[in-house]
Design a protein around this motif. Structure first.
Motif, PDB file in Angstrom:
ATOM      1  N   UNK A   1       0.851  -1.200   0.000  1.00 51.87           N
ATOM      2  CA  UNK A   1       0.000   0.000   0.000  1.00 51.87           C
ATOM      3  C   UNK A   1       0.881   1.242   0.000  1.00 51.87           C
ATOM      4  N   UNK A   2       0.251   2.405  -0.235  1.00 50.60           N
ATOM      5  CA  UNK A   2       1.005   3.652  -0.196  1.00 50.60           C
ATOM      6  C   UNK A   2       1.322   3.967   1.264  1.00 50.60           C
ATOM      7  N   UNK A   3       2.532   4.501   1.492  1.00 54.63           N
ATOM      8  CA  UNK A   3       2.965   4.710   2.884  1.00 54.63           C
ATOM      9  C   UNK A   3       2.296   5.927   3.509  1.00 54.63           C
ATOM     10  N   UNK A   4       2.129   6.982   2.729  1.00 53.51           N
ATOM     11  CA  UNK A   4       1.642   8.242   3.294  1.00 53.51           C
ATOM     12  C   UNK A   4       0.126   8.378   3.113  1.00 53.51           C
ATOM     13  N   UNK A   5      -0.511   9.196   3.919  1.00 56.11           N
ATOM     14  CA  UNK A   5      -1.937   9.509   3.712  1.00 56.11           C
ATOM     15  C   UNK A   5      -2.105  10.471   2.535  1.00 56.11           C
ATOM     16  N   UNK A   6      -0.991  11.119   2.110  1.00 57.13           N
ATOM     17  CA  UNK A   6      -1.036  12.178   1.092  1.00 57.13           C
ATOM     18  C   UNK A   6      -0.244  11.777  -0.152  1.00 57.13           C
ATOM     19  N   UNK A   7      -0.528  12.462  -1.265  1.00 59.69           N
ATOM     20  CA  UNK A   7       0.326  12.340  -2.456  1.00 59.69           C
ATOM     21  C   UNK A   7       0.849  13.741  -2.762  1.00 59.69           C
ATOM     22  N   UNK A   8       2.091  13.990  -2.363  1.00 68.52           N
ATOM     23  CA  UNK A   8       2.625  15.353  -2.466  1.00 68.52           C
ATOM     24  C   UNK A   8       3.627  15.517  -3.596  1.00 68.52           C
ATOM     25  N   UNK A   9       4.282  14.445  -3.994  1.00 64.91           N
ATOM     26  CA  UNK A   9       5.263  14.557  -5.070  1.00 64.91           C
ATOM     27  C   UNK A   9       5.882  13.208  -5.369  1.00 64.91           C
ATOM     28  N   UNK A  10       6.444  13.085  -6.570  1.00 67.95           N
ATOM     29  CA  UNK A  10       7.074  11.814  -6.933  1.00 67.95           C
ATOM     30  C   UNK A  10       8.454  11.664  -6.286  1.00 67.95           C
ATOM     31  N   UNK A  11       9.004  12.771  -5.798  1.00 71.19           N
ATOM     32  CA  UNK A  11      10.262  12.689  -5.052  1.00 71.19           C
ATOM     33  C   UNK A  11      10.105  11.781  -3.827  1.00 71.19           C
ATOM     34  N   UNK A  12       8.892  11.748  -3.272  1.00 75.13           N
ATOM     35  CA  UNK A  12       8.689  11.060  -1.991  1.00 75.13           C
ATOM     36  C   UNK A  12       8.113   9.656  -2.157  1.00 75.13           C
ATOM     37  N   UNK A  13       7.858   9.213  -3.391  1.00 79.90           N
ATOM     38  CA  UNK A  13       7.329   7.862  -3.609  1.00 79.90           C
ATOM     39  C   UNK A  13       8.462   6.924  -3.985  1.00 79.90           C
ATOM     40  N   UNK A  14       8.351   5.667  -3.554  1.00 78.30           N
ATOM     41  CA  UNK A  14       9.340   4.661  -3.960  1.00 78.30           C
ATOM     42  C   UNK A  14       8.956   4.118  -5.342  1.00 78.30           C
ATOM     43  N   UNK A  15       9.913   3.422  -5.958  1.00 74.66           N
ATOM     44  CA  UNK A  15       9.628   2.772  -7.249  1.00 74.66           C
ATOM     45  C   UNK A  15       8.430   1.818  -7.111  1.00 74.66           C
ATOM     46  N   UNK A  16       8.385   1.094  -5.983  1.00 77.73           N
ATOM     47  CA  UNK A  16       7.290   0.129  -5.781  1.00 77.73           C
ATOM     48  C   UNK A  16       5.942   0.835  -5.658  1.00 77.73           C
ATOM     49  N   UNK A  17       5.928   1.976  -5.003  1.00 80.07           N
ATOM     50  CA  UNK A  17       4.670   2.721  -4.862  1.00 80.07           C
ATOM     51  C   UNK A  17       4.203   3.250  -6.230  1.00 80.07           C
ATOM     52  N   UNK A  18       5.157   3.723  -7.036  1.00 83.59           N
ATOM     53  CA  UNK A  18       4.793   4.200  -8.383  1.00 83.59           C
ATOM     54  C   UNK A  18       4.234   3.028  -9.199  1.00 83.59           C
ATOM     55  N   UNK A  19       4.925   1.896  -9.103  1.00 84.54           N
ATOM     56  CA  UNK A  19       4.471   0.684  -9.812  1.00 84.54           C
ATOM     57  C   UNK A  19       3.043   0.322  -9.387  1.00 84.54           C
TER      58      UNK A  19
END
Ligand code: CP
Length: 311
Positions: free
Chosen positions: A2-20
């Protein structure tokens, strides 16, 4: 997963797995679009507030449709007719929306970091729909979804982002995302529109698109942002078009499979010719369609976090 954060603020803060995960979850939502009934129930009873301090056609409409197709209630706040014009701060607007039990706030703001500030203020899931020249993560995700749909994988693709890199939140989100997914990223434009130290973000700088056009798989063309008075940063729009405008003649030197992308809105005849914009290689309207599915995926994946809100 699952996504780690409650928010989606930027792609800088997402992992490759989260983007996938976001891109994979987009596929079934896109498949819904061919059905006569395009609505599904996951966000029934949830409220999505769309709070835009800057103009928008695509992103605003796309979030509204995405939320509605997930059965959420939507509330559009037009800043020009809200209490913001009376001087209300972003934090107070956030607290007001929280008091109304919003589950999601989708915000576009001219100030970099505005979405982060709001996310720290409210318990709702905050989605950044563009903050100043910083990030536009849902645009980056829909761009990557479109590339993956066409090529099967993003890894190994050669992608050029062309134009006003200095002021572009689309460029920054694409750079973060594409690097994480294994693409080779070029930034192309006049030196005055390329930020210093951009190489530190693992991109190759090029000042002449014609030199690399033959190697590229994707050209993502940025809008010349006249509202940011960029015209003082190069001799004239005519000169810009001659050197950096993507034209039919340039396509003649490219791979036949070259994908032409643009986040919109376009300045036809400046950064892109009308022939190229409407050519078979252009996926500009597909980007718009994919934008709804990507935003459904994000709302759906953050929906679990929204359901944990304890007022
Ligand atoms: N691509 C994009 O953000 O377009 P809008 O400004 O119309 O939302």
């Amino acid at each position: 997963m699952e996504l780690k954060s409650k928010d989606l603020l930027g792609l800088e803060y997402l992992s490759r797995k989260e983007i996938q995960l976001i891109l994979d979850t987009t596929i079934p939502f896109k498949n819904l679009f061919t059905r006569s009934v395009k609505k599904v129930p996951p966000l029934r009873g949830k409220t999505v507030v769309i709070l835009f301090y800057e103009p928008s056609t695509r992103t605003r409409a796309s979030f509204e449709l995405a939320a509605k197709r997930l059965n959420a209630d939507t509330l559009n706040i037009t800043v020009s007719s809200s209490s913001v014009v009376k001087g209300e701060s972003l934090i107070d607007t956030g607290k007001t929306l929280e008091a109304m039990k919003a589950d999601f706030v989708v915000i576009r703001h001219g100030m970099a970091g505005a979405a982060h500030l709001l996310a720290r203020t409210v318990k709702a899931s905050v989605i950044n729909a563009g903050d100043g020249s910083h990030e536009h993560p849902t645009q980056g995700l829909l761009d990557m979804f479109t590339m993956r749909e066409k090529f099967g994988s993003i890894s190994g693709l050669k992608v050029a982002i062309v134009g006003d890199i200095l002021h572009s939140r689309v460029a920054r989100s694409n750079i973060w995302g594409l690097n994480k997914m294994g693409a080779k990223v070029y930034v192309v434009g006049p030196s005055t529109l390329i930020p210093k130290f951009i190489e530190d973000l693992n991109v190759t700088v090029c000042y002449n698109l014609k030199e690399i056009i033959g190697e590229l798989d994707v050209v993502n063309i940025l809008r010349i942002q006249k509202e940011r008075t960029v015209e003082s940063l190069f001799p004239s729009l005519h000169e810009y078009h001659k050197i950096f405008g993507v034209t039919e003649e340039m396509l003649g030197k490219s791979k036949k499979s070259l994908l032409i992308m643009h986040p919109g809105p376009m300045n036809r005849g400046i950064e892109i010719s009308s022939v190229v914009a409407d050519s078979e290689r252009s996926v500009i309207t597909e980007q718009v369609t994919n934008g709804i599915a990507v935003r459904m995926s994000i709302l759906y994946l953050l929906g679990g976090k929204a359901s944990e809100i304890n007022y």
